[in-house]
Design an enzyme around this catalytic site. Structure first.
Site, short mmCIF file in Angstrom:
data_model
loop_
_atom_site.label_atom_id
_atom_site.label_comp_id
_atom_site.label_asym_id
_atom_site.label_seq_id
_atom_site.Cartn_x
_atom_site.Cartn_y
_atom_site.Cartn_z
N GLY A 1 25.52 42.47 61.42
CA GLY A 1 24.84 42.10 62.66
C GLY A 1 25.44 40.83 63.23
N GLN B 1 25.59 33.27 68.35
CA GLN B 1 26.61 32.92 67.36
C GLN B 1 28.01 32.86 67.95
OE1 GLN B 1 24.92 36.06 64.56
NE2 GLN B 1 25.86 34.59 63.16
N CYS C 1 25.03 34.88 56.37
CA CYS C 1 25.12 34.70 57.82
C CYS C 1 26.55 34.30 58.17
CB CYS C 1 24.15 33.62 58.26
SG CYS C 1 24.16 33.30 60.04
N LEU C 2 27.08 34.93 59.21
CA LEU C 2 28.44 34.59 59.65
C LEU C 2 28.52 33.15 60.15
CD1 LEU C 2 29.38 37.89 61.53
CD2 LEU C 2 30.07 37.18 59.23
N HIS D 1 16.50 38.42 61.33
CA HIS D 1 17.52 37.38 61.22
C HIS D 1 18.22 37.15 62.57
CE1 HIS D 1 20.91 35.36 58.93
NE2 HIS D 1 21.53 35.69 60.04
N GLU D 2 18.64 38.24 63.21
CA GLU D 2 19.38 38.10 64.47
C GLU D 2 18.48 37.63 65.61
OE1 GLU D 2 22.44 37.98 64.15
OE2 GLU D 2 22.77 39.14 62.33
N HIS E 1 18.20 34.01 65.51
CA HIS E 1 19.34 33.35 66.17
C HIS E 1 19.08 33.19 67.67
CE1 HIS E 1 22.45 32.67 63.23
NE2 HIS E 1 22.35 33.92 62.76
#
Length: 168
Positions: A46, A51, A92-93, A134-135, A138
């Site tokens: 994702g 991000q 997480c990226l 999670h996304e 963000h």
């Protein structure tokens, strides 16, 4: 398509709350395609627009084994379907190299628009439910490190800042 640079914690731009999307033109379609390409290149499941320094309510995900079935969520919202929290190990990226146990709802219903502005709903559980939460965090300027103790959060911040200095 292009691979976009991913912002890393503690970059303050990750704290910016994303704006709703109201126009579905060519620029948005290019942004979506670039985000999908970036997610695949970085081996993520994702990616939120925040991000990649695009502060609009857009998320892309792909849970397929072949990595060829991306799902686009525009202006996503979710409702918890099961109040019992489950513990998942999240990465997480934007927090590369760290995986932490975080409690999240195991089942959610996500409501969003697709890449063309058509509304849809999807009931999700397990990994996809975690990823949705999670996304969307963000998009609201919240990171997985916010669920950790201040001590752990500072340790991660220090290590990432050292790694970023070495790369600079």
């Amino acid at each position: 398509m292009a691979v976009l640079p991913i912002l890393e914690y503690p970059d303050p731009r990750l704290r910016k709350v994303a704006e709703p999307i109201t126009e579905f033109g060519d620029a948005l379609q290019t942004q979506i395609d670039d985000m999908i390409e970036t997610m695949y290149e970085e081996q993520g499941v994702g990616l939120a627009a925040t991000q990649v320094d695009f502060h609009y309510r857009l998320v892309v995900m792909d849970f397929s084994e072949e990595r060829n079935e991306p799902i686009v969520f525009i202006n996503p919202e979710f409702d918890v379907l099961d109040e019992e929290p489950n513990e998942f190990q999240e990465g997480c990226l934007s927090v590369p190299g760290f995986y932490e146990h975080i409690y999240r709802a195991a089942k959610v219903r996500v409501k969003a628009l697709d890449r063309h502005g058509k509304p849809f709903e999807l009931d999700t559980d397990e990994l996809m439910a975690v990823c949705v939460q999670h996304e969307i965090d963000h998009l609201d300027g919240k990171l997985m490190v916010d669920y950790l103790s201040p001590l752990k959060r500072n340790r991660i911040k220090t290590k990432l800042q050292k790694a970023q200095k070495k790369r600079a």
